[in-house]
Design a protein around this motif. Structure first.
Motif, PDB file in Angstrom:
ATOM      1  N   PHE A   1     -17.306  18.006  90.658  1.00  0.00           N
ATOM      2  CA  PHE A   1     -17.939  17.430  89.466  1.00  0.00           C
ATOM      3  C   PHE A   1     -18.010  15.910  89.544  1.00  0.00           C
ATOM      4  O   PHE A   1     -18.969  15.316  89.042  1.00  0.00           O
ATOM      5  CB  PHE A   1     -17.210  17.881  88.202  1.00  0.00           C
ATOM      6  CG  PHE A   1     -17.484  19.318  87.856  1.00  0.00           C
ATOM      7  CD1 PHE A   1     -18.768  19.766  87.637  1.00  0.00           C
ATOM      8  CD2 PHE A   1     -16.457  20.236  87.775  1.00  0.00           C
ATOM      9  CE1 PHE A   1     -19.034  21.094  87.342  1.00  0.00           C
ATOM     10  CE2 PHE A   1     -16.705  21.555  87.470  1.00  0.00           C
ATOM     11  CZ  PHE A   1     -17.996  21.991  87.259  1.00  0.00           C
ATOM     12  N   THR A   2     -17.051  15.275  90.172  1.00  0.00           N
ATOM     13  CA  THR A   2     -17.120  13.832  90.361  1.00  0.00           C
ATOM     14  C   THR A   2     -18.277  13.478  91.288  1.00  0.00           C
ATOM     15  O   THR A   2     -19.001  12.510  91.058  1.00  0.00           O
ATOM     16  CB  THR A   2     -15.790  13.295  90.921  1.00  0.00           C
ATOM     17  OG1 THR A   2     -14.733  13.662  90.028  1.00  0.00           O
ATOM     18  CG2 THR A   2     -15.824  11.783  91.056  1.00  0.00           C
ATOM     19  N   GLY A   3     -18.464  14.279  92.331  1.00  0.00           N
ATOM     20  CA  GLY A   3     -19.599  14.063  93.227  1.00  0.00           C
ATOM     21  C   GLY A   3     -20.930  14.260  92.541  1.00  0.00           C
ATOM     22  O   GLY A   3     -21.893  13.531  92.801  1.00  0.00           O
ATOM     23  N   LEU A   4     -20.997  15.245  91.643  1.00  0.00           N
ATOM     24  CA  LEU A   4     -22.247  15.479  90.911  1.00  0.00           C
ATOM     25  C   LEU A   4     -22.600  14.325  89.975  1.00  0.00           C
ATOM     26  O   LEU A   4     -23.751  14.197  89.564  1.00  0.00           O
ATOM     27  CB  LEU A   4     -22.158  16.773  90.106  1.00  0.00           C
ATOM     28  CG  LEU A   4     -22.495  18.055  90.848  1.00  0.00           C
ATOM     29  CD1 LEU A   4     -22.313  19.262  89.930  1.00  0.00           C
ATOM     30  CD2 LEU A   4     -23.899  18.033  91.399  1.00  0.00           C
ATOM     31  N   GLN A   5     -21.616  13.490  89.647  1.00  0.00           N
ATOM     32  CA  GLN A   5     -21.918  12.319  88.819  1.00  0.00           C
ATOM     33  C   GLN A   5     -22.666  11.249  89.609  1.00  0.00           C
ATOM     34  O   GLN A   5     -23.355  10.433  89.025  1.00  0.00           O
ATOM     35  CB  GLN A   5     -20.627  11.715  88.263  1.00  0.00           C
ATOM     36  CG  GLN A   5     -19.965  12.559  87.214  1.00  0.00           C
ATOM     37  CD  GLN A   5     -18.635  11.993  86.754  1.00  0.00           C
ATOM     38  OE1 GLN A   5     -17.945  11.320  87.511  1.00  0.00           O
ATOM     39  NE2 GLN A   5     -18.279  12.266  85.512  1.00  0.00           N
ATOM     40  N   THR A   6     -22.508  11.280  90.933  1.00  0.00           N
ATOM     41  CA  THR A   6     -23.104  10.211  91.737  1.00  0.00           C
ATOM     42  C   THR A   6     -24.311  10.651  92.551  1.00  0.00           C
ATOM     43  O   THR A   6     -25.101   9.809  92.971  1.00  0.00           O
ATOM     44  CB  THR A   6     -22.057   9.614  92.700  1.00  0.00           C
ATOM     45  OG1 THR A   6     -21.537  10.660  93.517  1.00  0.00           O
ATOM     46  CG2 THR A   6     -20.923   8.969  91.928  1.00  0.00           C
ATOM     47  N   ILE A   7     -24.456  11.953  92.820  1.00  0.00           N
ATOM     48  CA  ILE A   7     -25.601  12.426  93.590  1.00  0.00           C
ATOM     49  C   ILE A   7     -26.298  13.547  92.827  1.00  0.00           C
ATOM     50  O   ILE A   7     -25.745  14.104  91.884  1.00  0.00           O
ATOM     51  CB  ILE A   7     -25.198  12.919  95.004  1.00  0.00           C
ATOM     52  CG1 ILE A   7     -24.204  14.076  94.914  1.00  0.00           C
ATOM     53  CG2 ILE A   7     -24.647  11.796  95.833  1.00  0.00           C
ATOM     54  CD1 ILE A   7     -23.871  14.699  96.251  1.00  0.00           C
TER      55      ILE A   7
ATOM     56  N   SER B   1     -27.299  28.226  90.673  1.00  0.00           N
ATOM     57  CA  SER B   1     -27.414  27.514  89.396  1.00  0.00           C
ATOM     58  C   SER B   1     -26.173  26.697  89.078  1.00  0.00           C
ATOM     59  O   SER B   1     -26.198  25.853  88.184  1.00  0.00           O
ATOM     60  CB  SER B   1     -27.693  28.511  88.273  1.00  0.00           C
ATOM     61  OG  SER B   1     -26.599  29.395  88.113  1.00  0.00           O
ATOM     62  N   ASN B   2     -25.104  26.922  89.804  1.00  0.00           N
ATOM     63  CA  ASN B   2     -23.863  26.191  89.617  1.00  0.00           C
ATOM     64  C   ASN B   2     -24.085  24.679  89.682  1.00  0.00           C
ATOM     65  O   ASN B   2     -23.551  23.924  88.868  1.00  0.00           O
ATOM     66  CB  ASN B   2     -22.868  26.643  90.698  1.00  0.00           C
ATOM     67  CG  ASN B   2     -21.561  25.937  90.653  1.00  0.00           C
ATOM     68  OD1 ASN B   2     -21.065  25.584  89.602  1.00  0.00           O
ATOM     69  ND2 ASN B   2     -20.991  25.726  91.817  1.00  0.00           N
ATOM     70  N   PHE B   3     -24.896  24.219  90.617  1.00  0.00           N
ATOM     71  CA  PHE B   3     -25.119  22.795  90.811  1.00  0.00           C
ATOM     72  C   PHE B   3     -25.962  22.205  89.692  1.00  0.00           C
ATOM     73  O   PHE B   3     -25.665  21.117  89.188  1.00  0.00           O
ATOM     74  CB  PHE B   3     -25.787  22.562  92.173  1.00  0.00           C
ATOM     75  CG  PHE B   3     -24.966  23.096  93.308  1.00  0.00           C
ATOM     76  CD1 PHE B   3     -23.912  22.370  93.808  1.00  0.00           C
ATOM     77  CD2 PHE B   3     -25.235  24.339  93.844  1.00  0.00           C
ATOM     78  CE1 PHE B   3     -23.133  22.859  94.846  1.00  0.00           C
ATOM     79  CE2 PHE B   3     -24.473  24.843  94.882  1.00  0.00           C
ATOM     80  CZ  PHE B   3     -23.414  24.104  95.385  1.00  0.00           C
ATOM     81  N   VAL B   4     -26.991  22.918  89.288  1.00  0.00           N
ATOM     82  CA  VAL B   4     -27.873  22.429  88.222  1.00  0.00           C
ATOM     83  C   VAL B   4     -27.120  22.387  86.889  1.00  0.00           C
ATOM     84  O   VAL B   4     -27.147  21.378  86.182  1.00  0.00           O
ATOM     85  CB  VAL B   4     -29.130  23.313  88.118  1.00  0.00           C
ATOM     86  CG1 VAL B   4     -30.005  22.878  86.957  1.00  0.00           C
ATOM     87  CG2 VAL B   4     -29.907  23.270  89.421  1.00  0.00           C
ATOM     88  N   PHE B   5     -26.436  23.495  86.541  1.00  0.00           N
ATOM     89  CA  PHE B   5     -25.692  23.513  85.283  1.00  0.00           C
ATOM     90  C   PHE B   5     -24.543  22.513  85.300  1.00  0.00           C
ATOM     91  O   PHE B   5     -24.223  21.912  84.277  1.00  0.00           O
ATOM     92  CB  PHE B   5     -25.174  24.921  84.979  1.00  0.00           C
ATOM     93  CG  PHE B   5     -26.239  25.863  84.521  1.00  0.00           C
ATOM     94  CD1 PHE B   5     -27.082  25.529  83.476  1.00  0.00           C
ATOM     95  CD2 PHE B   5     -26.417  27.084  85.145  1.00  0.00           C
ATOM     96  CE1 PHE B   5     -28.076  26.391  83.050  1.00  0.00           C
ATOM     97  CE2 PHE B   5     -27.402  27.962  84.733  1.00  0.00           C
ATOM     98  CZ  PHE B   5     -28.238  27.612  83.685  1.00  0.00           C
ATOM     99  N   GLY B   6     -23.929  22.323  86.461  1.00  0.00           N
ATOM    100  CA  GLY B   6     -22.869  21.320  86.570  1.00  0.00           C
ATOM    101  C   GLY B   6     -23.386  19.932  86.262  1.00  0.00           C
ATOM    102  O   GLY B   6     -22.751  19.157  85.540  1.00  0.00           O
TER     103      GLY B   6
ATOM    104  N   ALA C   1     -25.846  17.791  96.565  1.00  0.00           N
ATOM    105  CA  ALA C   1     -24.521  18.403  96.430  1.00  0.00           C
ATOM    106  C   ALA C   1     -24.513  19.812  97.007  1.00  0.00           C
ATOM    107  O   ALA C   1     -23.565  20.198  97.700  1.00  0.00           O
ATOM    108  CB  ALA C   1     -24.108  18.431  94.962  1.00  0.00           C
ATOM    109  N   SER C   2     -25.563  20.584  96.755  1.00  0.00           N
ATOM    110  CA  SER C   2     -25.607  21.954  97.277  1.00  0.00           C
ATOM    111  C   SER C   2     -25.690  21.955  98.796  1.00  0.00           C
ATOM    112  O   SER C   2     -25.091  22.808  99.452  1.00  0.00           O
ATOM    113  CB  SER C   2     -26.769  22.737  96.667  1.00  0.00           C
ATOM    114  OG  SER C   2     -27.997  22.219  97.108  1.00  0.00           O
ATOM    115  N   LEU C   3     -26.405  20.991  99.376  1.00  0.00           N
ATOM    116  CA  LEU C   3     -26.476  20.908 100.836  1.00  0.00           C
ATOM    117  C   LEU C   3     -25.114  20.559 101.433  1.00  0.00           C
ATOM    118  O   LEU C   3     -24.708  21.128 102.450  1.00  0.00           O
ATOM    119  CB  LEU C   3     -27.519  19.871 101.258  1.00  0.00           C
ATOM    120  CG  LEU C   3     -28.964  20.282 101.071  1.00  0.00           C
ATOM    121  CD1 LEU C   3     -29.889  19.109 101.358  1.00  0.00           C
ATOM    122  CD2 LEU C   3     -29.310  21.439 101.976  1.00  0.00           C
ATOM    123  N   ILE C   4     -24.406  19.640 100.812  1.00  0.00           N
ATOM    124  CA  ILE C   4     -23.089  19.244 101.312  1.00  0.00           C
ATOM    125  C   ILE C   4     -22.117  20.419 101.244  1.00  0.00           C
ATOM    126  O   ILE C   4     -21.402  20.715 102.201  1.00  0.00           O
ATOM    127  CB  ILE C   4     -22.557  18.028 100.526  1.00  0.00           C
ATOM    128  CG1 ILE C   4     -23.384  16.788 100.860  1.00  0.00           C
ATOM    129  CG2 ILE C   4     -21.077  17.782 100.842  1.00  0.00           C
ATOM    130  CD1 ILE C   4     -23.105  15.603  99.975  1.00  0.00           C
TER     131      ILE C   4
END
Length: 124
Positions: free
Chosen positions: A82-88, A16-21, A93-96
């Motif tokens: 978090f910067t990456g989550l702004q663009t993808i 859930s870290n990626f979704v909540f992020g 992000a979780s796969l990377i």
């Protein structure tokens, strides 16, 4: 059974870290979110160390080593995340992030000539 429930809970939190992020980035800048996250986790961990009586005294040499490690290993990682989550999206992000142990092992093999065992390949 209790151990498996804890493992399930940890995997759920990690996933859930990626979704909540992604959701939190709609309200906070990446740098602020990183600072909040690291501050909350630091307070929690220091409280745990104090309550469990496992707090150790650090020497000035330890602190000298810990500061750059904390900046590179924690702060830079969180800001990049978090910067990456702004663009993808969160799935990409979780796969990377999930592939980073494999790439670390491959880079260790290439640059440091570390062995890459069959067990590591199967685990990867």
């Amino acid at each position: 059974m209790r151990t498996y429930l804890f493992l399930l809970f940890c995997a759920t939190l990690y996933g859930s870290n990626f979704v909540f992020g992604s959701l939190l980035l709609q309200e906070f800048p990446a740098m602020h979110l990183s600072a909040y996250r690291l501050a909350v986790s630091s307070v929690f961990l220091i409280g745990y160390l104090i309550l469990s009586k496992r707090m150790v005294r650090l020497t000035s040499r330890d602190i000298l080593y810990l500061i750059p490690l904390a900046i590179i290993g924690m702060l830079l990682h969180q800001v990049s995340f978090f910067t990456g989550l702004q663009t993808i999206d969160a799935t990409t992000a979780s796969l990377i992030v999930s592939l980073s142990p494999i790439f670390t092992a491959l880079l260790g093999r290439f640059f440091l000539k570390e062995s890459f065992t069959l067990r590591m390949m199967v685990g990867s």
